[in-house]
Design an enzyme around this catalytic site. Structure first.
Site, PDB file in Angstrom:
ATOM      1  N   ARG A 128     -41.724  -2.152  85.902  1.00 39.65           N
ATOM      2  CA  ARG A 128     -41.259  -1.670  84.600  1.00 39.65           C
ATOM      3  C   ARG A 128     -39.737  -1.632  84.453  1.00 39.65           C
ATOM      4  NH1 ARG A 128     -44.351   3.763  83.904  1.00 39.65           N
ATOM      5  NH2 ARG A 128     -44.835   3.494  86.125  1.00 39.65           N
TER       6      ARG A 128
ATOM      7  N   ASN B  95       6.028 -13.845  91.621  1.00 36.56           N
ATOM      8  CA  ASN B  95       5.738 -13.584  93.039  1.00 36.56           C
ATOM      9  C   ASN B  95       4.899 -14.675  93.682  1.00 36.56           C
ATOM     10  OD1 ASN B  95       3.543 -12.879  91.414  1.00 36.56           O
ATOM     11  ND2 ASN B  95       2.770 -11.409  92.902  1.00 36.56           N
TER      12      ASN B  95
END
Ligand code: UD1
Ligand code: CA
Length: 453
Positions: free
Chosen positions: A15, A383
């Site tokens: 379910r 960077n």
């Protein structure tokens, strides 16, 4: 007497309508099975056995590295059959606590009470009373003593009226399980080996059966579908919110905070609506957190303010800092006192000294900024060259003009100044001014192209 825990987690959970095994569905960011395992650990169980079947590989993979014993149940022939699979792994003189992987909120206190009632002679059941007992096994008593558990599908009309139900959890000695489980029959409405049938065997063997009830019915609530999963999630969150408020914290709305992990908050802090806290977060006193913030594994010092819609992950923020709105602090961000990160600023592996500011629209990554550095709007630390990450170092008191690109590796010295719009590719010494931009040229008498008719 040793205490061993057996957690049943082999069921399919149809379910749930999910490819994820049912017990792996989370409550507050941690799988249901994880909650049950933690409860077992909290009572210092000597061993934890988990019976798996459906999606076994996914379940075991999620806990690789944990000290657990896995038991395979290839066919799900019932709860009695499931526990039987674990018998070879249980020590004869142990008491065995049987828990369910889909009943996640069982409290360690309750388990302790249950376990304490079980020894070589006695066993104990965890039961609860329900207004609507539909679907549960009923506890049948005679002269007050438990004599049987009857499943819904096997119960007669009189038994169906019983409101005391079996939560499924129990404490039994391994010695008894070894005797009783092989004797179970599947001659019942579901054709399964019911664990609950051992009750009648216990009665026949003169084994006393004690009963323990949980503090709250939430502890024994199972999950079969997503609606029940959500009910438990909201209950759990409401408990967390109450805990935080009891520590002296004001919540704008106790129904609009989600705590998925460990959160500690100091007195007189205020948390606005829709904030999510994940992992381990430590928040100091007098902190204000605006609406819609997501804070993960971070610490925030006393008196700091996190404004609306900011996202912090693995960040350390000291006292009296000012963050956001719309700031993103990524892992490795460490801010000293009175630092300021403004709107649309992203930081990563960035260490900022006392009183340093990055107020608008910037990316600061792999960087170390001293004290009282001022980084202008639109500054980017470049960077990454596509292969390597490099570092930017900026000294105390430096001033970085707006729209600067700092091409790392690069160092800007103490009290140095960078002119706006510069692309800085070489180091700047202390006190120097660096300007690296196209020189302005003014052309007089120039006329714009005109549109022709
Ligand atoms: C069981 C109890 C019932 C009790 C209810 C509480 C039995 C026969 N019945 O019923 O008295 O009121 O729980 O929720 O014990 N599991 C396995 N292998 C199996 C079968 C089940 O691991 O072969 C696991 C499931 O994954 C689940 C738990 O055992 O976690 C309970 O199984 P479930 O089928 O939900 O039992 P119920 O019929 O609800
Ligand atoms: Ca069930």
């Amino acid at each position: 007497m040793k205490t061993e825990v057996v957690i049943l987690a082999a069921g399919k959970g149809t379910r749930m309508r999910s490819t994820l095994p049912k017990v792996m569905h989370p409550i507050a960011g941690k799988s249901m099975l994880g909650h049950v395992i933690d409860a077992a650990r909290a009572i210092e169980a000597d061993a934890i056995h988990v019976v798996v079947g459906h999606g076994a590989e996914k379940v075991t993979a999620a806990f690789s590295g944990d000290k657990l014993s896995w038991v395979q149940q290839t066919e799900q022939n019932g709860t009695g059959h499931a526990v039987r699979q674990a018998l070879p792994d249980l020590a004869d003189d142990s008491r065995v606590l049987i828990l369910y992987g889909d009943v996640p909120l069982i409290a360690a206190d309750t388990l302790k009470r249950l376990g304490d009632l079980c020894d070589g002679q006695r066993m104990a059941l965890l039961t609860t009373n329900m207004n609507d007992p539909t679907g549960y096994g009923r506890i049948v008593r005679e002269h007050d003593k438990v004599v049987a558990i009857v499943e819904q599908k096997d119960a007669n009309p009189e038994q169906l009226c019983i409101q005391e139900v079996n939560t499924g959890m129990m404490a039994v000695s391994a010695k008894h399980l070894n005797k009783w489980l092989p004797a179970l029959s599947s001659d019942n409405a579901q054709g399964e080996y019911y664990l609950t049938d051992i009750i009648e065997m216990a009665v026949a063997d003169g084994v006393a059966i004690d009963v323990v009830q949980p503090e709250t019915v939430w502890e024994v609530q199972g999950v079969n579908d997503r609606a029940q999963l959500n009910e438990l999630e909201r209950y759990y969150q409401s408990c967390k919110a109450k805990e935080i408020m009891s520590e002296g914290v004001t919540l704008a709305d106790a129904n609009r905070i989600d705590i998925r992990g460990k959160l500690s908050v100091g007195q007189d802090s205020y948390i606005d609506v829709n904030c999510v806290f994940e992992g381990e977060c430590r928040i100091g006193a007098n902190v204000t957190i605006g609406p819609n913030c997501v804070i993960t594994n971070s610490s925030i010092g006393d008196g700091s303010t996190i404004k609306a819609s900011s996202v912090l992950e693995d960040a350390v923020v000291a006292e009296d800092c000012d963050i956001g709105p719309f700031a993103r602090l990524r892992p490795g961000t460490v801010l000293a006192a009175r630092a300021k990160i403004g709107n649309f600023v992203e930081t990563k592996k960035a260490v900022l000294g006392v009183g340093s500011k990055v107020n608008h629209l910037s990316y600061i990554g792999d960087s170390e900024l001293g004290e009282n550095v001022n980084v202008g709007a639109g500054t980017i630390t470049c960077n990454y060259d596509g292969v390597n990450k490099s570092k930017t170092v900026i000294g105390d008191g430096a001033f970085i003009g707006s729209n600067t690109s700092l091409v790392a590796p690069v160092t800007v010295g103490r009290n140095a100044t960078v002119g706006a719009g510069s692309t800085i590719t070489g180091n700047v010494a202390d006190e120097e001014l660096a300007v690296a931009r196209g020189k302005q040229r003014n052309i007089s008498g120039w006329s714009r192209p005109q549109k022709k008719n």
